[in-house]
Write a protein that holds these residues in place. Structure first.
Motif, PDB file in Angstrom:
ATOM      1  N   LEU A 116       0.837  -1.202   0.000  1.00 28.36           N
ATOM      2  CA  LEU A 116       0.000   0.000   0.000  1.00 28.36           C
ATOM      3  C   LEU A 116       0.864   1.240   0.000  1.00 28.36           C
ATOM      4  O   LEU A 116       1.914   1.290   0.646  1.00 28.36           O
ATOM      5  CB  LEU A 116      -0.888   0.024   1.242  1.00 28.36           C
ATOM      6  N   ASP A 117       0.382   2.249  -0.674  1.00 24.45           N
ATOM      7  CA  ASP A 117       1.022   3.544  -0.635  1.00 24.45           C
ATOM      8  C   ASP A 117       0.105   4.439   0.192  1.00 24.45           C
ATOM      9  O   ASP A 117      -0.748   5.135  -0.323  1.00 24.45           O
ATOM     10  CB  ASP A 117       1.188   4.095  -2.062  1.00 24.45           C
ATOM     11  N   ILE A 118       0.282   4.393   1.512  1.00 23.61           N
ATOM     12  CA  ILE A 118      -0.622   5.092   2.418  1.00 23.61           C
ATOM     13  C   ILE A 118      -0.380   6.599   2.372  1.00 23.61           C
ATOM     14  O   ILE A 118      -1.286   7.382   2.509  1.00 23.61           O
ATOM     15  CB  ILE A 118      -0.461   4.551   3.839  1.00 23.61           C
TER      16      ILE A 118
END
Length: 121
Positions: A116-118
Motif C-alpha cells: 500500500l502507498d498510504i
C-alpha cells in the motif's frame, strides 16, 4: 646432637606442611574465584543479559580444565549473541526456557502480500 637433629627435622616437616597448606589455599582460592565468576555469568546468560557477562574479559587461568570450561562458555555466549541478531531476544529466551532446539526447515506455502502507498492515499 641427636635431639637437635630431630628438632631440625621436625621444623623442616612443619615448614613443608605449612608451605603445602599455603599452596593449596592459594590454588583453591584461584579456582573458587573463577567458578564464582562463571556461575554469576551463567545467571546473566540464562536471563539473556549478555552485556553483563564478565567472563569474556577475564584473563587466562593456569588450571587447564577451568580454562577449557571458560573458553567453551565464551563460545556459547558468542553463539547466543549471534543467534540474537536473527531472532528477537524474547524468542531466544523462549527457546532457552523451553529447552528446545530451533528446527531448521523449509516450508513451501502460498502467501498473499499486499503493498500500500498510504502516504498519497
Amino acid at each position: 646432637l641427636a635431639s637437635q637433629r630431630s628438632v631440625e627435622a621436625g621444623v623442616c616437616i612443619v615448614g613443608t606442611i605449612l608451605l603445602g597448606l599455603a599452596l593449596t589455599l592459594g590454588f583453591s582460592m584461584h579456582v573458587s574465584h573463577r567458578l564464582r565468576l562463571l556461575a554469576h555469568d551463567l545467571q546473566h546468560l540464562t536471563s539473556l543479559r549478555l552485556e553483563q557477562v564478565r567472563c569474556l574479559s577475564a584473563g587466562q587461568s593456569r588450571v587447564s580444565e577451568l580454562q577449557a570450561t571458560i573458553d567453551e562458555f565464551r563460545s556459547l555466549v558468542l553463539a547466543i549473541k549471534s543467534f540474537q541478531k536473527y531472532l528477537p531476544a524474547e524468542m531466544v529466551g523462549f527457546l532457552l526456557d523451553a529447552k528446545m532446539e530451533a528446527p531448521m526447515a523449509v516450508i513451501s506455502q502460498q502467501i498473499t502480500v499486499m503493498f500500500l502507498d498510504i502516504e498519497n492515499f
